[in-house]
Motif scaffolding. Structure first.
Motif, PDB file in Angstrom:
ATOM      1  N   GLY A  36      -3.498  10.143  13.583  1.00 28.49           N
ATOM      2  CA  GLY A  36      -4.856   9.697  13.297  1.00 28.49           C
ATOM      3  C   GLY A  36      -4.870   8.336  12.635  1.00 28.49           C
ATOM      4  N   ALA A  37      -3.973   8.151  11.663  1.00 22.25           N
ATOM      5  CA  ALA A  37      -3.912   6.868  10.969  1.00 22.25           C
ATOM      6  C   ALA A  37      -3.513   5.758  11.933  1.00 22.25           C
ATOM      7  CB  ALA A  37      -2.919   6.948   9.812  1.00 22.25           C
ATOM      8  N   LEU A  38      -2.580   6.075  12.830  1.00 22.98           N
ATOM      9  CA  LEU A  38      -2.154   5.071  13.810  1.00 22.98           C
ATOM     10  C   LEU A  38      -3.316   4.662  14.710  1.00 22.98           C
ATOM     11  CD1 LEU A  38       1.407   6.138  15.003  1.00 22.98           C
ATOM     12  CD2 LEU A  38       0.698   3.935  14.138  1.00 22.98           C
ATOM     13  N   GLY A 293       2.538   3.677  -5.321  1.00 22.16           N
ATOM     14  CA  GLY A 293       3.328   4.813  -5.781  1.00 22.16           C
ATOM     15  C   GLY A 293       2.533   6.098  -5.801  1.00 22.16           C
ATOM     16  N   ILE A 294       1.236   5.974  -6.074  1.00 23.24           N
ATOM     17  CA  ILE A 294       0.387   7.163  -6.085  1.00 23.24           C
ATOM     18  C   ILE A 294       0.327   7.765  -4.683  1.00 23.24           C
ATOM     19  CG2 ILE A 294      -1.935   8.020  -6.511  1.00 23.24           C
ATOM     20  CD1 ILE A 294      -2.292   5.733  -8.483  1.00 23.24           C
ATOM     21  N   ILE A 295       0.106   6.881  -3.702  1.00 31.54           N
ATOM     22  CA  ILE A 295       0.047   7.364  -2.317  1.00 31.54           C
ATOM     23  C   ILE A 295       1.366   8.022  -1.943  1.00 31.54           C
ATOM     24  CG2 ILE A 295      -0.361   6.724   0.063  1.00 31.54           C
ATOM     25  CD1 ILE A 295      -1.874   4.344  -0.833  1.00 31.54           C
ATOM     26  N   ILE A 296       2.466   7.369  -2.351  1.00 32.14           N
ATOM     27  CA  ILE A 296       3.784   7.881  -1.977  1.00 32.14           C
ATOM     28  C   ILE A 296       4.045   9.235  -2.615  1.00 32.14           C
ATOM     29  CG2 ILE A 296       6.242   7.453  -2.349  1.00 32.14           C
ATOM     30  CD1 ILE A 296       5.684   4.557  -1.763  1.00 32.14           C
ATOM     31  N   ALA A 297       3.685   9.365  -3.880  1.00 32.96           N
ATOM     32  CA  ALA A 297       3.914  10.642  -4.551  1.00 32.96           C
ATOM     33  C   ALA A 297       3.148  11.761  -3.855  1.00 32.96           C
ATOM     34  CB  ALA A 297       3.500  10.539  -6.015  1.00 32.96           C
ATOM     35  N   LEU A 298       1.909  11.461  -3.457  1.00 32.11           N
ATOM     36  CA  LEU A 298       1.086  12.486  -2.809  1.00 32.11           C
ATOM     37  C   LEU A 298       1.605  12.802  -1.414  1.00 32.11           C
ATOM     38  CD1 LEU A 298      -2.373  11.204  -3.998  1.00 32.11           C
ATOM     39  CD2 LEU A 298      -1.284  13.336  -4.662  1.00 32.11           C
ATOM     40  N   LEU A 343      -2.522   8.334   4.025  1.00 32.19           N
ATOM     41  CA  LEU A 343      -2.746   9.387   3.033  1.00 32.19           C
ATOM     42  C   LEU A 343      -4.006  10.173   3.340  1.00 32.19           C
ATOM     43  CD1 LEU A 343      -2.027  10.808   0.421  1.00 32.19           C
ATOM     44  CD2 LEU A 343      -3.426   9.139  -0.785  1.00 32.19           C
ATOM     45  N   ILE A 344      -5.097   9.451   3.596  1.00 31.86           N
ATOM     46  CA  ILE A 344      -6.366  10.147   3.829  1.00 31.86           C
ATOM     47  C   ILE A 344      -6.292  11.001   5.092  1.00 31.86           C
ATOM     48  CG2 ILE A 344      -8.797   9.794   4.379  1.00 31.86           C
ATOM     49  CD1 ILE A 344      -8.837   7.497   2.480  1.00 31.86           C
ATOM     50  N   CYS A 345      -5.707  10.459   6.149  1.00 32.73           N
ATOM     51  CA  CYS A 345      -5.625  11.223   7.392  1.00 32.73           C
ATOM     52  C   CYS A 345      -4.731  12.440   7.219  1.00 32.73           C
ATOM     53  CB  CYS A 345      -5.094  10.339   8.524  1.00 32.73           C
ATOM     54  SG  CYS A 345      -6.268   9.093   9.039  1.00 32.73           S
ATOM     55  N   VAL A 346      -3.621  12.285   6.502  1.00 30.45           N
ATOM     56  CA  VAL A 346      -2.743  13.435   6.291  1.00 30.45           C
ATOM     57  C   VAL A 346      -3.459  14.488   5.438  1.00 30.45           C
ATOM     58  CG1 VAL A 346      -0.633  14.194   5.141  1.00 30.45           C
ATOM     59  CG2 VAL A 346      -0.584  12.211   6.626  1.00 30.45           C
ATOM     60  N   MET A 347      -4.197  14.051   4.432  1.00 33.45           N
ATOM     61  CA  MET A 347      -4.942  15.009   3.601  1.00 33.45           C
ATOM     62  C   MET A 347      -5.973  15.756   4.436  1.00 33.45           C
ATOM     63  SD  MET A 347      -5.598  13.629  -0.246  1.00 33.45           S
ATOM     64  CE  MET A 347      -6.636  12.262   0.174  1.00 33.45           C
ATOM     65  N   ALA A 348      -6.693  14.996   5.272  1.00 38.39           N
ATOM     66  CA  ALA A 348      -7.699  15.634   6.126  1.00 38.39           C
ATOM     67  C   ALA A 348      -7.024  16.602   7.084  1.00 38.39           C
ATOM     68  CB  ALA A 348      -8.480  14.574   6.882  1.00 38.39           C
ATOM     69  N   ALA A 349      -5.899  16.183   7.657  1.00 34.90           N
ATOM     70  CA  ALA A 349      -5.197  17.049   8.600  1.00 34.90           C
ATOM     71  C   ALA A 349      -4.730  18.325   7.918  1.00 34.90           C
ATOM     72  CB  ALA A 349      -4.009  16.302   9.213  1.00 34.90           C
TER      73      ALA A 349
ATOM     74  N   ILE B 103      -9.569   6.584  -1.734  1.00 38.87           N
ATOM     75  CA  ILE B 103     -10.666   5.762  -1.205  1.00 38.87           C
ATOM     76  C   ILE B 103     -10.644   4.374  -1.822  1.00 38.87           C
ATOM     77  CG2 ILE B 103     -13.172   5.506  -1.360  1.00 38.87           C
ATOM     78  CD1 ILE B 103     -13.447   8.350  -0.560  1.00 38.87           C
ATOM     79  N   ASN B 104     -10.376   4.309  -3.118  1.00 42.14           N
ATOM     80  CA  ASN B 104     -10.260   3.002  -3.767  1.00 42.14           C
ATOM     81  C   ASN B 104      -9.235   2.140  -3.071  1.00 42.14           C
ATOM     82  OD1 ASN B 104     -12.029   2.681  -5.825  1.00 42.14           O
ATOM     83  ND2 ASN B 104     -10.759   3.756  -7.304  1.00 42.14           N
ATOM     84  N   LEU B 105      -8.037   2.708  -2.906  1.00 42.31           N
ATOM     85  CA  LEU B 105      -6.954   1.944  -2.310  1.00 42.31           C
ATOM     86  C   LEU B 105      -7.291   1.575  -0.868  1.00 42.31           C
ATOM     87  CD1 LEU B 105      -4.007   3.961  -3.832  1.00 42.31           C
ATOM     88  CD2 LEU B 105      -4.705   1.652  -4.396  1.00 42.31           C
ATOM     89  N   LEU B 106      -7.917   2.517  -0.154  1.00 41.03           N
ATOM     90  CA  LEU B 106      -8.235   2.250   1.246  1.00 41.03           C
ATOM     91  C   LEU B 106      -9.149   1.042   1.367  1.00 41.03           C
ATOM     92  CD1 LEU B 106      -8.296   3.042   4.239  1.00 41.03           C
ATOM     93  CD2 LEU B 106     -10.274   4.445   3.738  1.00 41.03           C
ATOM     94  N   PHE B 107     -10.228   1.040   0.597  1.00 40.60           N
ATOM     95  CA  PHE B 107     -11.181  -0.046   0.770  1.00 40.60           C
ATOM     96  C   PHE B 107     -10.695  -1.341   0.152  1.00 40.60           C
ATOM     97  CE2 PHE B 107     -14.427   1.718   3.225  1.00 40.60           C
ATOM     98  CZ  PHE B 107     -14.428   3.061   2.975  1.00 40.60           C
TER      99      PHE B 107
END
Lengths: 364, 315
Positions: A36-38, A293-298, A343-349, B103-107
């Motif tokens: 999805g992200a791609l 780093g936050i994205i990576i940790a999640l 991150l968002i797409c993986v969370m949604a998935a 969302i913060n990081l995305l935008f």
């Protein structure tokens, strides 16, 4: 025989929650999210009037095509492994340390500060002192929000974000007024002495000691969190604060400990970039490593080895992005949007993967 | 330190005039966030919504030549961020803290990327810019010395921003829908039994908060700086969150706190202008330091909506 109202039987589709999501489903969710992200980033690339295949192709080649590219990916991953681990430790306790960015700079500044007086030392000693200084600098900067939270119950999210901004100004002040390379127009310091710099660890590459330290840190954090009593307390705090207190765990102590460790690792990220890559202190040594780093940790599911994998993946993206910009004309900034998109797409998935569609033979 | 230069009426005039100007983006964001929080949605993505608003608004204003179109599209842009936040919080029920951060990081990334593509032809020192809003001088009242310039010669968006405070107050505390919204934030299960569509209210409240943040953001580009750059919001979204918490989710208190914050920021600007022998970097840290102080000394806030950040579902 009297007939009651006729009951119709038919096939129906039902949308229902799974009882459990096995590893196969989780893997599918991960892949689905990445896809999805791609797709969304492909749309973004088209917006830049660039060729999608050329863009992705050069991205991949820039990241993995050849020894130089591969080692550059490792170098780019190093600070991300550190900050990912830093955030992991705090998030495991449900403490939201958004300040890894500031702690990164705190460690870098501490490392630079001691490097000035280390000119004559033997190299192993100097390097060790640099590592310790950056750990200490980051730990100190992380302790402040930790103590505020433990003692006064102050929201750590706000404090750490504010401190991210504050240290940037302090850094600017120090470089402009005290640490500036004499005779240099740019806002940067002089190069740190030769003996203080991290040695290279892979032949024919610039992969430096920081990478080894990062991978070691991942193993250490794994052992700490899963094999020591303090690590257990940290994880317990994240599961349920009230249950932890009931068990007699000193939550105040754990909160401060978590922030100190988290800050220290982020600080080491800063020191590693100074000693291994830039060899001087500047205002722009971080491209948002603390936040990434936050994205990576999640994405790494708050597990050290997941963090390493996610960090290398993101390091590949960043590394490949320069080739992508050169070959396909897509601005490097796409990668930063892409990181959050993943991150968002993986969370949604993952949320979607908790449900399944079943065809049931049911009564109306 | 030239004290005599500070104690002039000119200094105070520009101090307070600047205060109201600097308060405006924060006020928009905070007033919107109150509504969002009152419905139970956390929305840490305010910074992203403000950034989106400043970028979209600037882009539209630049390309269309109309500042008001920019403001309108900024609200739309902020609303889109709010919509995404609502989708992740209400429909997907992802952890709201994580959703807000993502969302913060995305935008942050998306606005920078789009800016780079769209304004790719600009290089060197000439940055794309727009003519900012002119101040609105209320006839008659703006002639009053000092107060006239401070209060009655502000930008129209500032007046609108302050107008929203009583509007939101009235909505929350004097209308049926505001009451329902507040109930949703405290005990959604109870109000669900009365047949209220909780998701609709939460979506609406979050989109509204996003739109307000977007307008707050566009003020920075279209009514203040005249151009867009990376990080123009400078953490204001986070300060908005802190002000809402410290203001105990009460609109009037939040307005006063926003003004206090604007005063601090304006003060630091004025000091830099006067030329004090003090490193300007430390003056720049003042807003952030005060936010930390505020939230530390504020103590535990009793006004938090009970269901804030808690997901609701029927099962």
């Amino acid at each position: 025989m009297t007939e009651g109202p006729q009951l119709k039987r038919k096939w129906k589709w039902r949308f229902e929650k799974r009882d459990r999501t096995g590893p196969l489903i989780q893997l599918a969710a991960l892949i689905g999210g990445l896809t999805g992200a791609l797709l969304i980033s492909a749309i973004l690339i088209v917006t830049a009037k660039a060729d999608i295949w050329l863009a992705f192709g050069s991205l991949f080649r820039g990241a993995f095509g050849g020894w130089y590219a591969f080692t550059q990916t490792l170098i780019q991953s190093t600070p991300l492994i550190f900050t990912g681990l830093a955030v992991l430790v705090s998030f495991k306790a449900k403490i939201f340390n958004i300040g890894a960015e500031g702690q990164f700079f705190a460690g870098a500044m501490a490392a630079f500060w001691v490097s000035i007086s280390l000119a004559g030392f033997p190299r192993p000693v100097a390097v060790l002192i640099i590592v310790l200084a950056s750990l200490f600098g980051g730990a100190l900067y992380g302790a402040i929000p930790g103590i505020l939270k433990a003692v006064l119950g102050v929201n750590e999210i706000i404090v750490t974000v504010m401190m991210n901004y504050i240290i940037q100004f302090i850094l600017s002040y120090m470089i402009s007024n005290h640490w500036r390379d004499p005779g240099d127009y740019y806002l940067q310091t002089a190069f740190i002495p030769e003996n203080v710099r991290f040695p290279m660890v892979l032949p024919h590459s610039r992969v430096h000691l920081g990478f080894l330290l990062a991978v070691t840190a991942a193993v250490v954090i794994f052992c700490f969190l899963w094999k020591t009593p303090s690590g257990f307390e940290i994880r317990a705090l994240g599961e349920s604060r009230s249950a932890s207190r009931y068990k007699g765990i000193d939550t105040k102590r754990i909160i401060i400990l978590v922030m100190v460790i988290s800050g220290a690792i982020a600080g080491l990220a800063g020191g590693s970039e100074i000693a291994g890559v830039h060899h001087r202190l500047r205002l722009d040594i971080s491209t948002g490593y603390g936040y990434t780093g936050i994205i990576i940790a999640l994405l790494g599911k708050l597990h050290p080895f997941g963090v390493v994998a996610a960090a290398v993946f993101f390091g590949a993206l960043v590394n490949g992005s320069t080739s992508m910009q050169v070959s396909a004309g897509v601005p490097v900034a796409l990668v930063y949007a892409l990181q959050s998109l993943v991150l968002i797409c993986v969370m949604a998935a993952e949320v979607l993967s908790q449900y399944r569609i079943r065809r049931v033979y049911d009564v109306e | 330190m030239m004290l005599s230069e500070i104690l002039t009426s000119a200094f105070f005039t520009s101090l307070f005039s600047g205060m109201l100007r600097i308060t405006t983006p924060i006020l928009f964001g905070a007033t919107g966030l109150v509504v969002t929080n009152r419905s139970g949605i956390l929305n840490l993505g305010v910074e992203g919504a403000m950034l989106m608003g400043s970028f979209v608004g600037f882009l539209v204003a630049y390309q269309s030549g109309s500042l008001w179109q920019g403001v309108f599209m900024a609200a739309v842009g902020g609303g889109i961020v709010g919509l995404l936040m609502a989708f992740m919080s209400v429909t997907l029920r992802v952890n709201q803290t994580v959703a807000g951060l993502a969302i913060n990081l995305l935008f942050t990334g998306v606005t920078l990327y789009l800016y780079r593509i769209i304004f790719a032809d600009f290089s060197g020192s000439i940055l794309p810019n727009v003519e900012i809003f002119q101040a609105v001088h209320i006839p008659g009242l703006s002639e009053i010395p000092v107060i006239g310039e401070v209060v009655f010669s502000q930008q129209i968006l500032t007046y609108i921003g302050f107008l929203f405070v009583p509007l939101v107050f009235y909505f929350l505390y004097r209308t049926k829908y505001g009451l329902i919204l507040r109930c949703i934030g405290e005990n959604p299960a109870a109000i669900d039994m009365k047949g209220v569509n909780i998701s609709a209210y939460r979506y609406g409240a979050t989109i509204f908060g996003g739109m307000m943040a977007g307008v707050g953001g566009v003020f920075l580009t279209v009514a203040s700086a005249g151009l867009f750059m990376q990080g123009i919001t400078g953490g204001r979204g986070w300060i908005v969150i802190a002000i809402v918490i410290f203001g105990d989710w009460k609109p009037v208190r939040i307005m006063l706190l926003s003004m206090f914050f604007g005063l601090i920021d304006s003060f630091s600007l004025q000091l830099q202008g006067v030329g004090i022998n003090f490193p300007y970097q430390f003056l720049l840290t003042l807003p952030y330091v005060f936010t930390i102080l505020g939230i530390t000394l504020g103590g535990r806030r009793a006004g938090a909506p009970l269901a804030l950040g808690v997901h609701y579902s029927r099962e």
